[in-house]
Design an enzyme around this catalytic site. Structure first.
Site, PDB file in Angstrom:
ATOM      1  N   GLY A 199       0.827  -1.202   0.000  1.00 23.29           N
ATOM      2  CA  GLY A 199       0.000   0.000   0.000  1.00 23.29           C
ATOM      3  C   GLY A 199       0.853   1.240   0.000  1.00 23.29           C
ATOM      4  O   GLY A 199       2.067   1.164  -0.201  1.00 23.29           O
ATOM      5  N   ASN A 200       0.234   2.385   0.198  1.00 24.33           N
ATOM      6  CA  ASN A 200       1.017   3.625   0.260  1.00 24.33           C
ATOM      7  C   ASN A 200       0.386   4.572   1.276  1.00 24.33           C
ATOM      8  O   ASN A 200      -0.648   4.266   1.866  1.00 24.33           O
ATOM      9  CB  ASN A 200       1.164   4.254  -1.128  1.00 24.33           C
ATOM     10  N   ARG A 201       1.011   5.727   1.461  1.00 23.90           N
ATOM     11  CA  ARG A 201       0.675   6.609   2.584  1.00 23.90           C
ATOM     12  C   ARG A 201      -0.425   7.621   2.275  1.00 23.90           C
ATOM     13  O   ARG A 201      -0.683   8.506   3.066  1.00 23.90           O
ATOM     14  CB  ARG A 201       1.933   7.368   3.027  1.00 23.90           C
ATOM     15  N   ALA A 266      -3.543   7.785  -5.241  1.00 26.24           N
ATOM     16  CA  ALA A 266      -2.197   7.231  -5.448  1.00 26.24           C
ATOM     17  C   ALA A 266      -2.364   5.744  -5.752  1.00 26.24           C
ATOM     18  O   ALA A 266      -2.404   4.921  -4.826  1.00 26.24           O
ATOM     19  CB  ALA A 266      -1.348   7.445  -4.203  1.00 26.24           C
TER      20      ALA A 266
END
Ligand code: CTP
Length: 400
Positions: A199-201, A266
């Site tokens: 995943g990402n932030r 994102a």
């Protein structure tokens, strides 16, 4: 405040307003005080509270409160209160305040679905909006009792954000009315097995601000949200997704009828080639698994090149740090050309400062060579400038 059970939620709104440095005078109707008493409002606001015009008459409160205000927020706004406001009645302190206020006014309605949909309320809301008031769309969900539907008071955080937008910018014209816009938000997840993912932030805050501001400016908004834990913005259709493939399908479907698409999400660029059906176990011999990745579709590039809806304006985001290949802006210009979109919002993310932060700063590059600097401010303020740029392109002010 008028007399609705949702009055208890306004305690949280009042706290947010006072803690962010605003002086708040609470003006409840007498029925509002049936739900939450004057002592609570006086203690939370630090000011005296009255619902009628006969208290402290020497200070002429029935005109002074409205005249002195920079913003009036009516929350909850019942059907009865909006009817009285639409007809200019002045039979208590709140309706007097509304008649004497020349500042922006925001109504946050709360009532049963039947009342919200009644032709009388529909006409009153149209009258208030026609006079320049902001009437937030109520949220959908559980109402008082067992029924559910449209009519819930929007979350305190939502009303607060709208109030802050209106305070900083004034009431904006509904310049996106009649337009369908699609906003993607959040970060996608690519599963390795049933419990683990890449995943990402991304928090989704910028995408949600874009959706909320577009709705406030009159647009029909579809928000495609990937793993965001924020309340649904009022009056916005929310489609939830997890992976980049799901985000791709939801955005492409919505883009077919959209006048603008803003890709604030994102999306993960890669996904595991194989998703294990069972939880991946540690090997006894201490070796680590090797995970093979394959590329996800580039959604922004695809919708920019396919142009599913003629004349649509497509906006991308670029989080850049600058490197030996070029400065943040040089990399942004190259990305704008590569992606084929009309506008690219370039963030300098050196140091990770923007993730989860309420603030942002950016440069908005146009395919037509324009460049707009947006100084550090709230994500809602950046959203306003992005929609200004989109609206200018709708109006044909700029050649694309
Ligand atoms: N984006 C997209 N689909 C992807 C990846 C990104 O639509 N699979 C969109 C993002 O929503 C954003 C823009 O493309 O609007 C730029 O994302 P970014 O990650 O900076 O672009 P990349 O294509 O990943 O570029 P880079 O080569 O810098 O990794």
């Amino acid at each position: 405040m008028s007399g609705g059970i949702a009055a208890y939620k306004v305690c949280e709104l009042l706290r947010r307003l006072t803690e962010s440095g605003h002086d708040v005078t609470v003006v409840p109707t007498s029925s509002a005080l049936e739900f939450v008493g004057a002592a609570t409002w006086a203690a939370l606001s630090g000011r005296p509270v009255s619902s009628e015009v006969w208290t402290d008459v020497h200070a002429v409160p029935h005109v002074r409160i409205g005249q002195d205000a920079d913003l009036v927020v009516v929350a909850p706004a019942t059907a009865d209160l909006m009817a009285r406001a639409a007809h200019g009645l002045a039979d208590d302190l709140l309706t007097n305040t509304l008649l004497t206020a020349s500042c922006p006014v925001v109504f946050a309605p709360a009532m049963h679905t039947e009342m919200w949909e009644h032709p009388a309320t529909v006409a009153n809301v149209a009258t208030l909006r026609g006079r320049g008031a902001v009437v937030i769309e109520p949220a959908e969900g559980r109402l008082t009792g067992k029924d559910t539907g449209k009519g819930r008071l929007p979350e305190a955080s939502e009303i607060f954000d709208i109030a802050m937008d209106v305070l900083s910018r004034g009431v904006s014209r509904p310049d996106l009315a009649g337009r369908h816009v699609v906003v993607s938000a959040g970060g996608t997840r690519e599963y390795l097995d049933p419990v683990r993912f890449l995943g990402n932030r991304s928090s989704g805050l910028q995408g949600y601000a874009l959706a909320r501001v577009a709705a406030a400016r009159g647009a029909e908004v579809t928000l495609v949200a990937a793993n965001v834990s924020l309340p649904d913005p009022a009056g916005v259709k929310v489609v939830t997704v997890e992976t980049t493939a799901e985000l791709h399908d939801a955005v492409v479907t919505a883009a077919a009828s959209a006048d603008a698409v803003v890709m604030a999400a994102a999306p993960a660029d890669f996904r595991p080639t194989v998703v294990s059906e069972d939880k991946i176990k540690k090997a006894d011999d201490g070796t680590s698994p090797v995970i093979e990745l394959e590329q996800n579709p580039d959604i922004l590039r695809e919708i920019s090149h396919r142009r599913l809806h003629e004349g649509s304006v497509i906006v991308g985001f670029a989080a850049e740090t600058g490197d030996s290949q070029g400065s943040v802006l040089e990399l942004g210009r190259a990305k704008l050309t590569r992606k084929g979109c009309d506008l690219l919002v370039v963030n300098d993310v050196s140091g990770g400062a923007v993730f989860g932060s309420p603030d942002n700063e950016a440069v908005i590059l146009g395919a037509d060579g324009t460049s707009v600097d947006v100084p550090r401010g709230t994500k809602a303020a950046l959203a306003q400038v992005i929609w200004d740029e989109v609206a200018r392109r709708f109006a044909g002010d700029l050649a694309r």
